[in-house]
Design a protein around this motif. Structure first.
Motif, PDB file in Angstrom:
ATOM      1  N   LEU A   1      23.700  64.625  10.998  1.00 58.78           N
ATOM      2  CA  LEU A   1      23.151  63.706   9.992  1.00 58.78           C
ATOM      3  C   LEU A   1      21.679  64.013   9.722  1.00 58.78           C
ATOM      4  CD1 LEU A   1      23.735  61.305   8.119  1.00 58.78           C
ATOM      5  CD2 LEU A   1      23.086  59.771   9.985  1.00 58.78           C
ATOM      6  N   ALA A   2      20.963  64.458  10.770  1.00 62.87           N
ATOM      7  CA  ALA A   2      19.547  64.812  10.579  1.00 62.87           C
ATOM      8  C   ALA A   2      19.423  65.934   9.547  1.00 62.87           C
ATOM      9  CB  ALA A   2      18.915  65.227  11.904  1.00 62.87           C
ATOM     10  N   TRP A   3      20.373  66.869   9.554  1.00 65.95           N
ATOM     11  CA  TRP A   3      20.304  67.940   8.538  1.00 65.95           C
ATOM     12  C   TRP A   3      20.468  67.374   7.131  1.00 65.95           C
ATOM     13  CZ3 TRP A   3      18.176  72.345   7.942  1.00 65.95           C
ATOM     14  CH2 TRP A   3      18.443  73.050   6.760  1.00 65.95           C
ATOM     15  N   LEU A   4      21.445  66.479   6.983  1.00 60.70           N
ATOM     16  CA  LEU A   4      21.626  65.865   5.656  1.00 60.70           C
ATOM     17  C   LEU A   4      20.352  65.133   5.244  1.00 60.70           C
ATOM     18  CD1 LEU A   4      25.289  64.478   5.848  1.00 60.70           C
ATOM     19  CD2 LEU A   4      24.498  66.733   5.122  1.00 60.70           C
ATOM     20  N   PHE A   5      19.729  64.455   6.206  1.00 58.10           N
ATOM     21  CA  PHE A   5      18.495  63.719   5.886  1.00 58.10           C
ATOM     22  C   PHE A   5      17.326  64.674   5.604  1.00 58.10           C
ATOM     23  CE2 PHE A   5      19.837  59.544   8.201  1.00 58.10           C
ATOM     24  CZ  PHE A   5      20.697  59.254   7.155  1.00 58.10           C
ATOM     25  N   ASN A   6      17.342  65.866   6.196  1.00 54.64           N
ATOM     26  CA  ASN A   6      16.323  66.869   5.846  1.00 54.64           C
ATOM     27  C   ASN A   6      16.398  67.210   4.361  1.00 54.64           C
ATOM     28  OD1 ASN A   6      15.018  67.263   8.275  1.00 54.64           O
ATOM     29  ND2 ASN A   6      16.349  68.942   8.928  1.00 54.64           N
ATOM     30  N   CYS A   7      17.599  67.057   3.815  1.00 54.43           N
ATOM     31  CA  CYS A   7      17.794  67.375   2.398  1.00 54.43           C
ATOM     32  C   CYS A   7      17.606  66.155   1.503  1.00 54.43           C
ATOM     33  CB  CYS A   7      19.178  68.002   2.189  1.00 54.43           C
ATOM     34  SG  CYS A   7      19.394  69.514   3.158  1.00 54.43           S
ATOM     35  N   VAL A   8      17.381  64.993   2.109  1.00 54.98           N
ATOM     36  CA  VAL A   8      17.106  63.764   1.345  1.00 54.98           C
ATOM     37  C   VAL A   8      15.599  63.475   1.365  1.00 54.98           C
ATOM     38  CG1 VAL A   8      17.457  61.253   1.282  1.00 54.98           C
ATOM     39  CG2 VAL A   8      19.396  62.770   1.769  1.00 54.98           C
ATOM     40  N   ALA A   9      14.990  63.605   2.548  1.00 56.81           N
ATOM     41  CA  ALA A   9      13.555  63.325   2.693  1.00 56.81           C
ATOM     42  C   ALA A   9      12.747  64.365   1.909  1.00 56.81           C
ATOM     43  CB  ALA A   9      13.165  63.354   4.162  1.00 56.81           C
ATOM     44  N   ARG A  10      11.594  63.981   1.448  1.00 52.17           N
ATOM     45  CA  ARG A  10      10.717  64.872   0.656  1.00 52.17           C
ATOM     46  C   ARG A  10       9.584  65.398   1.536  1.00 52.17           C
ATOM     47  NH1 ARG A  10      13.928  66.181  -3.314  1.00 52.17           N
ATOM     48  NH2 ARG A  10      15.234  65.909  -1.486  1.00 52.17           N
ATOM     49  N   MET A  11       9.145  66.598   1.268  1.00 51.45           N
ATOM     50  CA  MET A  11       8.017  67.182   2.009  1.00 51.45           C
ATOM     51  C   MET A  11       6.816  66.236   2.021  1.00 51.45           C
ATOM     52  SD  MET A  11       8.598  70.084   3.460  1.00 51.45           S
ATOM     53  CE  MET A  11       7.017  70.896   3.686  1.00 51.45           C
TER      54      MET A  11
ATOM     55  N   ILE B   1      14.435  56.831   3.584  1.00 45.69           N
ATOM     56  CA  ILE B   1      15.584  57.746   3.560  1.00 45.69           C
ATOM     57  C   ILE B   1      16.869  56.966   3.260  1.00 45.69           C
ATOM     58  CG2 ILE B   1      17.062  59.201   5.023  1.00 45.69           C
ATOM     59  CD1 ILE B   1      14.496  60.279   6.356  1.00 45.69           C
ATOM     60  N   ALA B   2      17.042  55.825   3.918  1.00 46.93           N
ATOM     61  CA  ALA B   2      18.251  55.009   3.696  1.00 46.93           C
ATOM     62  C   ALA B   2      18.352  54.598   2.232  1.00 46.93           C
ATOM     63  CB  ALA B   2      18.218  53.775   4.597  1.00 46.93           C
ATOM     64  N   GLN B   3      17.196  54.185   1.687  1.00 50.70           N
ATOM     65  CA  GLN B   3      17.169  53.725   0.296  1.00 50.70           C
ATOM     66  C   GLN B   3      17.476  54.868  -0.671  1.00 50.70           C
ATOM     67  OE1 GLN B   3      13.826  51.209   0.362  1.00 50.70           O
ATOM     68  NE2 GLN B   3      15.216  49.622  -0.364  1.00 50.70           N
TER      69      GLN B   3
ATOM     70  N   ASP C   1      20.851  57.755  -4.393  1.00 51.21           N
ATOM     71  CA  ASP C   1      21.336  59.054  -4.870  1.00 51.21           C
ATOM     72  C   ASP C   1      22.860  59.083  -4.936  1.00 51.21           C
ATOM     73  OD1 ASP C   1      18.733  59.877  -4.983  1.00 51.21           O
ATOM     74  OD2 ASP C   1      18.854  61.327  -3.332  1.00 51.21           O
ATOM     75  N   PHE C   2      23.490  58.451  -3.943  1.00 54.02           N
ATOM     76  CA  PHE C   2      24.950  58.541  -3.868  1.00 54.02           C
ATOM     77  C   PHE C   2      25.630  57.239  -4.286  1.00 54.02           C
ATOM     78  CE2 PHE C   2      23.161  61.780  -1.077  1.00 54.02           C
ATOM     79  CZ  PHE C   2      23.713  62.901  -1.675  1.00 54.02           C
ATOM     80  N   LYS C   3      24.867  56.369  -4.904  1.00 57.27           N
ATOM     81  CA  LYS C   3      25.392  55.103  -5.458  1.00 57.27           C
ATOM     82  C   LYS C   3      26.320  54.404  -4.470  1.00 57.27           C
ATOM     83  CE  LYS C   3      24.616  56.605 -10.147  1.00 57.27           C
ATOM     84  NZ  LYS C   3      23.611  57.542  -9.563  1.00 57.27           N
TER      85      LYS C   3
END
Ligand code: LTN
Length: 200
Positions: free
Chosen positions: A93-103, A162-164, A169-171
């Motif tokens: 899940l951390a990987w998926l969140f790496n792709c959700v969170a912004r630099m 991230i949760a928000q 993003d995925f409605k």
């Protein structure tokens, strides 16, 4: 009407000295919280390895922290006590969140700046993305509350972001937006200890 589930996730790193006040302080609070919340207490060994750890020492400390949870009065039959690396879904899940969170979000984390200091070119990538793994720890269990000391407030804010963003993003409304339970403020802790008070 049934009360909505109040679920806590907290993590303790198996590094440093167990007898320092901050560990015992945190674990003591957990002992109180287990009465009111469904609890997940995690020994976060994957967080520990964002900086160098001797593998043998890390394995010993992981067991020591787990033993300290139980010795301090956290009932292992009533609560979920576990080691982060033994549940591979945290890293997934951390990987998926790496792709959700912004630099930009991670660049604002003051703990990374403090820890990296002048050495920022030479610290691990894991130290930088540490907060996305913490978000995974919390959100994978759909935790509604997180006990946090001052130093972790900003990381919890990022978890909420991230949760928000994921939900938007995925409605979906999959992830709850977790609330902090602040440590170190006597009034808050007192109200949690007062069984006669219904509202914290
Ligand atoms: N970053 C925290 C440890 C930690 C944690 C968590 C705390 C990892 N995952 C999830 C609360 C919830 C620390 O260093 N104290």
């Amino acid at each position: 009407m049934d009360k909505p589930t109040k679920r806590i996730l907290s993590g303790v790193q198996p590094s440093g000295d167990l007898h320092l006040g901050n560990y015992l302080g945190a674990i003591k609070n957990f002992v109180t919280l287990q009465k009111e919340y469904e609890c997940f207490f995690c020994v976060v060994d994957l967080h520990a390895i964002t900086v160098w750890q001797d593998p043998k020492v890390l394995a010993d400390k992981t067991r020591e922290v787990t033993a300290a949870f139980i010795a301090s009065g956290i009932d292992p039959k009533k609560n979920n006590i576990f080691v982060q690396s033994q549940v591979p879904q945290h890293a997934q899940l951390a990987w998926l969140f790496n792709c959700v969170a912004r630099m930009g979000w991670l660049n604002r984390m003051t703990q990374f700046k403090d820890k990296a200091g002048k050495n920022s070119e030479n610290v691990s990538v894991g130290l930088f993305s540490y907060p996305t793994l913490m978000a995974a720890d919390i959100l994978i269990y759909l935790a509604t509350h997180v006990p946090v000391g001052d130093d972790q407030k900003q990381h919890l804010e990022l978890t909420r972001d991230i949760a928000q963003k994921f939900n938007n993003d995925f409605k979906t409304d999959l992830f709850p937006i977790p609330e902090p339970l602040i440590f170190g403020e006597a009034t808050r802790v007192m109200s949690l200890r007062d069984g006669s008070k219904k509202n914290e």
